[in-house]
Design a protein around this motif. Sequence first.
Motif, PDB file in Angstrom:
ATOM      1  N   ALA A 105       0.833  -1.200   0.000  1.00 19.56           N
ATOM      2  CA  ALA A 105       0.000   0.000   0.000  1.00 19.56           C
ATOM      3  C   ALA A 105       0.871   1.256   0.000  1.00 19.56           C
ATOM      4  O   ALA A 105       0.590   2.227  -0.707  1.00 19.56           O
ATOM      5  N   ARG A 106       1.918   1.242   0.787  1.00 21.39           N
ATOM      6  CA  ARG A 106       2.812   2.406   0.845  1.00 21.39           C
ATOM      7  C   ARG A 106       3.538   2.603  -0.471  1.00 21.39           C
ATOM      8  O   ARG A 106       3.772   3.745  -0.895  1.00 21.39           O
ATOM      9  N   ALA A 107       3.894   1.516  -1.133  1.00 25.28           N
ATOM     10  CA  ALA A 107       4.632   1.602  -2.393  1.00 25.28           C
ATOM     11  C   ALA A 107       3.830   2.310  -3.475  1.00 25.28           C
ATOM     12  O   ALA A 107       4.413   2.883  -4.412  1.00 25.28           O
ATOM     13  N   ARG A 108       2.500   2.307  -3.345  1.00 25.56           N
ATOM     14  CA  ARG A 108       1.668   2.977  -4.340  1.00 25.56           C
ATOM     15  C   ARG A 108       1.852   4.494  -4.325  1.00 25.56           C
ATOM     16  O   ARG A 108       1.458   5.186  -5.276  1.00 25.56           O
ATOM     17  N   GLY A 109       2.457   5.011  -3.260  1.00 21.02           N
ATOM     18  CA  GLY A 109       2.698   6.444  -3.180  1.00 21.02           C
ATOM     19  C   GLY A 109       4.004   6.872  -3.840  1.00 21.02           C
ATOM     20  O   GLY A 109       4.350   8.062  -3.815  1.00 21.02           O
ATOM     21  N   PHE A 110       4.713   5.915  -4.430  1.00 19.77           N
ATOM     22  CA  PHE A 110       5.987   6.214  -5.090  1.00 19.77           C
ATOM     23  C   PHE A 110       5.913   5.814  -6.556  1.00 19.77           C
ATOM     24  O   PHE A 110       5.049   5.042  -6.967  1.00 19.77           O
TER      25      PHE A 110
ATOM     26  N   SER B 102       7.893   3.908  -8.109  1.00 19.57           N
ATOM     27  CA  SER B 102       8.213   2.491  -8.231  1.00 19.57           C
ATOM     28  C   SER B 102       8.642   1.974  -6.865  1.00 19.57           C
ATOM     29  O   SER B 102       8.919   2.753  -5.943  1.00 19.57           O
ATOM     30  N   ARG B 103       8.718   0.662  -6.741  1.00 22.70           N
ATOM     31  CA  ARG B 103       9.207   0.071  -5.498  1.00 22.70           C
ATOM     32  C   ARG B 103      10.654   0.475  -5.254  1.00 22.70           C
ATOM     33  O   ARG B 103      11.055   0.741  -4.128  1.00 22.70           O
ATOM     34  N   GLU B 104      11.438   0.518  -6.339  1.00 28.66           N
ATOM     35  CA  GLU B 104      12.838   0.901  -6.216  1.00 28.66           C
ATOM     36  C   GLU B 104      12.974   2.329  -5.693  1.00 28.66           C
ATOM     37  O   GLU B 104      13.872   2.629  -4.885  1.00 28.66           O
ATOM     38  N   ALA B 105      12.077   3.204  -6.136  1.00 27.23           N
ATOM     39  CA  ALA B 105      12.112   4.592  -5.668  1.00 27.23           C
ATOM     40  C   ALA B 105      11.814   4.667  -4.171  1.00 27.23           C
ATOM     41  O   ALA B 105      12.432   5.451  -3.443  1.00 27.23           O
ATOM     42  N   MET B 106      10.868   3.850  -3.722  1.00 30.11           N
ATOM     43  CA  MET B 106      10.565   3.824  -2.296  1.00 30.11           C
ATOM     44  C   MET B 106      11.740   3.278  -1.495  1.00 30.11           C
ATOM     45  O   MET B 106      12.097   3.815  -0.437  1.00 30.11           O
ATOM     46  N   ASN B 107      12.366   2.214  -2.012  1.00 33.34           N
ATOM     47  CA  ASN B 107      13.521   1.632  -1.324  1.00 33.34           C
ATOM     48  C   ASN B 107      14.653   2.649  -1.197  1.00 33.34           C
ATOM     49  O   ASN B 107      15.294   2.762  -0.145  1.00 33.34           O
ATOM     50  N   GLU B 108      14.886   3.369  -2.264  1.00 32.14           N
ATOM     51  CA  GLU B 108      15.956   4.375  -2.245  1.00 32.14           C
ATOM     52  C   GLU B 108      15.634   5.479  -1.241  1.00 32.14           C
ATOM     53  O   GLU B 108      16.525   5.927  -0.492  1.00 32.14           O
ATOM     54  N   HIS B 109      14.381   5.902  -1.213  1.00 31.74           N
ATOM     55  CA  HIS B 109      13.953   6.934  -0.262  1.00 31.74           C
ATOM     56  C   HIS B 109      14.182   6.461   1.174  1.00 31.74           C
ATOM     57  O   HIS B 109      14.728   7.196   2.012  1.00 31.74           O
ATOM     58  N   ASP B 110      13.775   5.226   1.467  1.00 31.92           N
ATOM     59  CA  ASP B 110      13.908   4.698   2.824  1.00 31.92           C
ATOM     60  C   ASP B 110      15.371   4.462   3.205  1.00 31.92           C
ATOM     61  O   ASP B 110      15.773   4.700   4.348  1.00 31.92           O
ATOM     62  N   GLU B 111      16.157   3.997   2.235  1.00 32.07           N
ATOM     63  CA  GLU B 111      17.577   3.763   2.507  1.00 32.07           C
ATOM     64  C   GLU B 111      18.267   5.067   2.887  1.00 32.07           C
ATOM     65  O   GLU B 111      19.063   5.109   3.844  1.00 32.07           O
ATOM     66  N   GLN B 112      17.976   6.121   2.175  1.00 34.72           N
ATOM     67  CA  GLN B 112      18.590   7.411   2.483  1.00 34.72           C
ATOM     68  C   GLN B 112      18.176   7.907   3.867  1.00 34.72           C
ATOM     69  O   GLN B 112      18.982   8.485   4.604  1.00 34.72           O
ATOM     70  N   ALA B 113      16.917   7.634   4.236  1.00 33.34           N
ATOM     71  CA  ALA B 113      16.449   8.040   5.562  1.00 33.34           C
ATOM     72  C   ALA B 113      17.215   7.314   6.656  1.00 33.34           C
ATOM     73  O   ALA B 113      17.589   7.914   7.676  1.00 33.34           O
ATOM     74  N   PHE B 114      17.481   6.017   6.455  1.00 28.32           N
ATOM     75  CA  PHE B 114      18.254   5.254   7.433  1.00 28.32           C
ATOM     76  C   PHE B 114      19.694   5.763   7.505  1.00 28.32           C
ATOM     77  O   PHE B 114      20.278   5.856   8.587  1.00 28.32           O
ATOM     78  N   ARG B 115      20.263   6.092   6.361  1.00 25.35           N
ATOM     79  CA  ARG B 115      21.671   6.515   6.335  1.00 25.35           C
ATOM     80  C   ARG B 115      21.863   7.880   6.993  1.00 25.35           C
ATOM     81  O   ARG B 115      22.984   8.236   7.364  1.00 25.35           O
TER      82      ARG B 115
END
Length: 238
Positions: A172-177, A179-192
């Motif tokens: 459901a959250r991935a629908r706001g991005f 692509s899934r890859e775009a969401m993963n990249e967004h979340d990875e940067q937040a963790f870093r």
Amino acid sequence: MARRRMYADRPGDAAGEPAPGYMPLERGRILETALKLLDELGLKDLSMRKIADDLQVKTASLYYHVKDKEELMQLLSDRICGGMDRIDPSLPWREQLTQWANQFRTVLLSRRDAVELFRQTIANGHERLTQIERLFQCLVSAGFSDCQVPWLASMVKSFVLGFAEEEARFRARARGFASREAMNEHDEQAFRLLPEERFPNMVRLAAVTTSTDWEQEFRFGLSVLIDGFAAKLPAGES
């Protein structure tokens, strides 16, 4: 006295004859409409009134077939569970259990908010009870004691429900991005961007944490669970 069948809302002519193509209201139609609206609206916004509106009948007409929303939810969970196939009893118990868990996960992800629907209802329909019976039989055949069977079955159900819930939330959250890859990249940067001195492992594992392979993770978690079950079997039966 026999209960009369009610067609209070049916379209027809002055003589009371139903219009051509008219479909009598019955429980199956109500449930199919409810499932459609569940996918469109979500469980929170699903109501008897909205089901009636979609069917173009008065809400009161539904209560002849379904007592209330609580019963509707029970019936819907049972209908969803009907999508599970019979597990192959000729397979080793580990494979039977894996087959059951995979099928349960599939049906939970087949409908919007299905996990929440299952969490809010108890198993009292034949379809859900049939699936629990099959799970019990798998564990009984494996050699677990009677007192252990319900416990182990509950662990399997809880694992699959929890996993499917998180997976559905992720989808459901991935629908706001884009692509899934775009969401993963967004979340990875937040963790870093977290302070590394306080969250060293979250920063170090950012790429792994945010690029989950759901199939691989489900298989791994289920195998850990089953290996733990096998350790509780009498010697020579694992």
